[in-house]
Scaffold this motif. Structure first.
Motif, PDB file in Angstrom:
ATOM      1  N   MET A   1     -37.724  26.544  -2.494  1.00  9.34           N
ATOM      2  CA  MET A   1     -37.243  25.658  -3.086  1.00  9.34           C
ATOM      3  C   MET A   1     -35.703  25.451  -2.989  1.00  9.34           C
ATOM      4  SD  MET A   1     -37.138  25.535  -7.328  1.00  9.34           S
ATOM      5  CE  MET A   1     -36.630  24.112  -8.169  1.00  9.34           C
ATOM      6  N   LYS A   2     -34.955  24.530  -2.864  1.00 14.14           N
ATOM      7  CA  LYS A   2     -33.829  24.010  -2.556  1.00 14.14           C
ATOM      8  C   LYS A   2     -32.790  24.608  -3.491  1.00 14.14           C
ATOM      9  CE  LYS A   2     -34.167  19.996   0.648  1.00 14.14           C
ATOM     10  NZ  LYS A   2     -33.545  18.598   0.744  1.00 14.14           N
ATOM     11  N   LYS A   3     -31.492  25.202  -3.086  1.00 18.63           N
ATOM     12  CA  LYS A   3     -30.795  25.725  -3.911  1.00 18.63           C
ATOM     13  C   LYS A   3     -29.916  24.388  -4.733  1.00 18.63           C
ATOM     14  CE  LYS A   3     -26.317  27.897  -3.929  1.00 18.63           C
ATOM     15  NZ  LYS A   3     -24.993  28.623  -2.929  1.00 18.63           N
ATOM     16  N   LEU A   4     -29.571  24.268  -5.943  1.00 21.28           N
ATOM     17  CA  LEU A   4     -28.988  23.517  -6.781  1.00 21.28           C
ATOM     18  C   LEU A   4     -27.481  23.888  -6.501  1.00 21.28           C
ATOM     19  CD1 LEU A   4     -29.136  21.247  -9.160  1.00 21.28           C
ATOM     20  CD2 LEU A   4     -28.999  23.068 -10.573  1.00 21.28           C
ATOM     21  N   MET A   5     -26.864  22.788  -5.992  1.00 21.78           N
ATOM     22  CA  MET A   5     -25.631  22.699  -5.724  1.00 21.78           C
ATOM     23  C   MET A   5     -24.727  22.207  -6.810  1.00 21.78           C
ATOM     24  SD  MET A   5     -25.249  24.089  -2.675  1.00 21.78           S
ATOM     25  CE  MET A   5     -23.919  23.339  -1.787  1.00 21.78           C
ATOM     26  N   ILE A   6     -24.962  20.987  -7.350  1.00 19.12           N
ATOM     27  CA  ILE A   6     -24.133  20.498  -8.370  1.00 19.12           C
ATOM     28  C   ILE A   6     -25.156  20.053  -9.399  1.00 19.12           C
ATOM     29  CG2 ILE A   6     -22.465  18.685  -9.211  1.00 19.12           C
ATOM     30  CD1 ILE A   6     -21.662  18.718  -6.009  1.00 19.12           C
ATOM     31  N   GLU A   7     -24.696  20.357 -10.685  1.00 12.97           N
ATOM     32  CA  GLU A   7     -25.577  19.595 -11.992  1.00 12.97           C
ATOM     33  C   GLU A   7     -24.442  19.084 -12.949  1.00 12.97           C
ATOM     34  OE1 GLU A   7     -28.443  21.003 -15.672  1.00 12.97           O
ATOM     35  OE2 GLU A   7     -27.792  22.654 -14.051  1.00 12.97           O
ATOM     36  N   VAL A   8     -24.716  17.950 -12.905  1.00 13.36           N
ATOM     37  CA  VAL A   8     -23.828  16.957 -13.816  1.00 13.36           C
ATOM     38  C   VAL A   8     -24.620  16.724 -15.358  1.00 13.36           C
ATOM     39  CG1 VAL A   8     -22.617  14.831 -14.068  1.00 13.36           C
ATOM     40  CG2 VAL A   8     -22.703  16.044 -11.911  1.00 13.36           C
ATOM     41  N   ASN A   9     -23.806  17.031 -16.510  1.00 10.84           N
ATOM     42  CA  ASN A   9     -24.476  16.656 -17.615  1.00 10.84           C
ATOM     43  C   ASN A   9     -23.727  15.890 -18.463  1.00 10.84           C
ATOM     44  OD1 ASN A   9     -26.806  18.610 -16.982  1.00 10.84           O
ATOM     45  ND2 ASN A   9     -25.312  20.149 -17.626  1.00 10.84           N
ATOM     46  N   HIS A  10     -24.305  14.953 -19.143  1.00 12.06           N
ATOM     47  CA  HIS A  10     -23.348  13.993 -20.066  1.00 12.06           C
ATOM     48  C   HIS A  10     -22.132  13.788 -19.625  1.00 12.06           C
ATOM     49  CE1 HIS A  10     -27.245  14.423 -22.103  1.00 12.06           C
ATOM     50  NE2 HIS A  10     -26.837  15.613 -22.203  1.00 12.06           N
ATOM     51  N   LEU A  11     -21.665  13.490 -18.355  1.00  9.64           N
ATOM     52  CA  LEU A  11     -20.413  13.161 -17.890  1.00  9.64           C
ATOM     53  C   LEU A  11     -19.732  11.854 -18.444  1.00  9.64           C
ATOM     54  CD1 LEU A  11     -18.252  14.543 -16.103  1.00  9.64           C
ATOM     55  CD2 LEU A  11     -18.974  12.937 -14.108  1.00  9.64           C
ATOM     56  N   SER A  12     -18.578  11.711 -18.937  1.00 11.54           N
ATOM     57  CA  SER A  12     -17.881  10.508 -19.449  1.00 11.54           C
ATOM     58  C   SER A  12     -16.458  10.514 -18.785  1.00 11.54           C
ATOM     59  CB  SER A  12     -18.058  10.297 -20.881  1.00 11.54           C
ATOM     60  OG  SER A  12     -17.237  11.364 -21.553  1.00 11.54           O
ATOM     61  N   ASN A  65     -22.290  25.444  -8.373  1.00  8.63           N
ATOM     62  CA  ASN A  65     -22.813  26.999  -7.916  1.00  8.63           C
ATOM     63  C   ASN A  65     -22.829  27.704  -9.082  1.00  8.63           C
ATOM     64  OD1 ASN A  65     -23.083  26.577  -5.074  1.00  8.63           O
ATOM     65  ND2 ASN A  65     -21.022  26.596  -4.678  1.00  8.63           N
ATOM     66  N   GLY A  66     -23.416  27.459 -10.204  1.00  8.27           N
ATOM     67  CA  GLY A  66     -23.399  27.908 -11.482  1.00  8.27           C
ATOM     68  C   GLY A  66     -22.196  27.968 -12.307  1.00  8.27           C
ATOM     69  N   GLU A  67     -20.933  27.507 -12.067  1.00  5.46           N
ATOM     70  CA  GLU A  67     -19.742  27.591 -12.872  1.00  5.46           C
ATOM     71  C   GLU A  67     -19.559  26.263 -13.356  1.00  5.46           C
ATOM     72  OE1 GLU A  67     -16.544  30.786 -11.605  1.00  5.46           O
ATOM     73  OE2 GLU A  67     -17.732  30.188  -9.846  1.00  5.46           O
ATOM     74  N   ASN A  68     -19.014  25.948 -14.652  1.00  5.80           N
ATOM     75  CA  ASN A  68     -18.696  24.780 -15.131  1.00  5.80           C
ATOM     76  C   ASN A  68     -17.226  24.585 -14.711  1.00  5.80           C
ATOM     77  OD1 ASN A  68     -18.080  22.432 -16.469  1.00  5.80           O
ATOM     78  ND2 ASN A  68     -18.523  23.233 -18.561  1.00  5.80           N
ATOM     79  N   ILE A  69     -16.888  23.751 -13.816  1.00  3.87           N
ATOM     80  CA  ILE A  69     -15.688  23.602 -13.172  1.00  3.87           C
ATOM     81  C   ILE A  69     -14.694  22.792 -14.310  1.00  3.87           C
ATOM     82  CG2 ILE A  69     -16.310  23.260 -10.745  1.00  3.87           C
ATOM     83  CD1 ILE A  69     -15.443  20.162 -11.015  1.00  3.87           C
TER      84      ILE A  69
END
Length: 363
Positions: A1-12, A65-69
Motif C-alpha cells: 500500500m502506498k505511503k500517505l504523504m499529505i492529508e488535508v482536512n477541512h482546510l479553509s 508525514n504524520g505531523e500537523n504543520i
C-alpha cells in the motif's frame, strides 16, 4: 500500500474580501502525480501555497508525514526542505550564474561542500537540458530555460514532494512544451510526488495519475484522468473540460419575466458568437417547452441552463424542476410538436434524487 504523504482536512483560507478555500479535503500518496485544474480564481494556487505555509490557512489541518504543520510551534523549515516549489515567476537570483543559483541551497541548507554542490548542479542542469547554460546569467536565458533552471534548483534540495504553481503560465506559448517535457520526464523517471496547478489539459491528462478539479472553494471533483476528462460526474466539471459557455435562467411563479429571458438568450448569443439560427431555435425551445408545456404545471420554479460549445457549435438546454414528473408528451399539441421538431435534435428525460431533468439538444 502506498505511503500517505499529505492529508488535508477541512482546510479553509480567507482574505479580507474573499474566501478562496472553504472546505478542502484531500489525501496525497507517495508517487502521486496530481494535476489541479479549474477556473481562474478558484483557489488552486492558494491551496498549493497553504501546503508549505507560504500562505497561513484560516483553519483546518495539513498533516505531512504524520505531523500537523499548522500546530503552534511547528518548524515549517523541515517540511520545506522536503517539499520543493516551482513558481510561475522563476525567482532566480539575477546577479548569480545559473549553476550558482542551483548550488546555493545545497551549500546553505544541505551543508554540502562547494565542489559537491557544483558537481551535483551540473548533473541536474544536464537533466533539464541546460548544462551548456551553467555559466550564463538568468537575463541571458529564455523564459522556458529560466523555468527549467528553477526546476533544477528545486531538485537540488532532494525533495520528496514538488509543488508546481502554474509553471508555464508566464511563458510564451512556444516555450511551454520544453518545460512540460522536463516535468513529464521527472514524473516518469524519478518517482517523486508532484502537485501541479496547470491550465494545460492535455498535459494533465497524459502525465497525472489523479486530477483535482477545484471550484466553489473545495475539491469539487477528483478522479483519474479518464474519470475527469472522459466521464466527469458533475456538470461544472464537464462544462469546464469541454470549454462550454453557460447561461442560466429561471421561470419563477412569483416574479416571471419572459421578455427578460429572451433578451438574456440574445445577449448570450451575441457575446459567444452563436449563429442567429441557433439563437432562434434556443428561444423557440424556451418558449414552447419551458413556458408553454412545462411551466403551467410546475409547482414553484423551473430552471433552464444553456450550454454552448464554440468548438463544434453544439447547444444543450438542461431543464430541471422539483415535484411530480410531468408527462411531457401528453402536454404537447400538434402545433407545438411541429415547432419542437423544427428546433430540437433529441430530448432525454431522467430523474435524480432531487430534480426531474430534461436534456434537449438544439439544432
Amino acid at each position: 500500500m502506498k505511503k500517505l504523504m499529505i492529508e488535508v482536512n477541512h482546510l479553509s483560507k480567507s482574505f479580507k474580501n474573499v474566501t478562496p478555500l472553504k472546505d478542502v479535503n484531500a489525501k496525497i500518496y507517495e508517487g502521486d502525480i496530481i494535476s489541479i485544474i479549474g477556473p481562474s480564481g478558484t483557489g488552486k494556487s492558494t491551496f498549493l501555497r497553504c501546503l508549505n505555509k507560504l500562505e497561513t490557512p484560516t483553519s483546518g489541518e495539513i498533516i505531512v508525514n504524520g505531523e500537523n504543520i499548522l500546530e503552534k510551534g511547528f518548524k515549517i523549515s523541515k517540511v520545506r526542505q522536503k517539499m520543493g516549489m516551482v513558481f510561475q515567476s522563476f525567482n532566480l537570483f539575477s546577479h548569480k550564474t545559473i549553476v550558482e543559483n542551483v548550488m546555493m541551497g545545497q551549500i546553505d541548507l544541505l551543508k554540502m561542500s562547494k565542489q559537491e554542490a557544483y558537481e551535483e548542479s551540473l548533473k541536474l542542469l544536464d537533466l533539464v537540458g541546460l548544462k551548456d547554460k551553467a555559466f550564463s546569467l538568468p537575463e541571458e536565458l529564455s523564459g522556458g530555460q529560466k523555468q527549467r533552471a528553477a526546476i533544477a534548483r528545486t531538485l537540488s534540495m532532494k525533495p520528496d514532494i514538488i509543488l508546481f504553481d502554474e509553471p508555464t503560465s508566464a511563458l510564451d506559448p512556444t516555450m511551454v512544451g520544453e518545460v512540460l517535457t522536463v516535468i513529464k520526464n521527472l514524473a516518469n523517471d524519478r518517482g517523486l510526488t508532484m502537485l501541479i496547478v496547470t491550465h494545460e489539459m492535455n498535459f494533465a491528462r497524459n502525465v497525472s495519475n489523479r486530477v483535482f478539479f477545484m471550484d466553489e472553494g473545495i475539491i469539487y471533483e477528483e478522479g483519474s484522468p479518464a474519470d475527469i476528462f472522459d466521464n466527469p460526474s458533475k456538470d461544472k466539471t464537464r462544462q469546464f473540460i469541454n470549454k462550454l459557455k453557460v447561461c442560466e435562467f429561471e421561470f419563477d411563479k412569483t416574479s416571471f419575466d419572459f421578455a427578460k429571458i429572451v433578451s438574456g438568450i440574445r445577449n448570450f448569443g451575441k457575446k459567444n458568437m452563436v449563429p442567429p439560427n441557433k439563437v432562434y431555435n434556443i428561444q423557440l425551445v424556451a418558449e414552447e417547452i419551458c413556458l408553454n408545456v412545462l411551466f403551467p404545471y410546475v409547482d414553484s420554479t423551473l430552471k433552464m441552463s444553456l450550454e454552448y460549445s464554440q468548438e463544434n457549435q453544439s447547444s444543450i438546454i438542461k431543464i430541471k424542476y422539483k415535484g411530480k414528473r410531468i408527462d411531457f408528451e401528453s402536454k404537447v399539441d400538434d402545433l407545438q410538436k411541429k415547432f419542437i421538431e423544427f428546433a430540437v435534435s433529441s430530448i432525454k428525460e431522467e430523474i435524480d434524487s432531487e430534480y426531474n431533468l430534461i436534456s434537449i439538444e438544439v439544432k
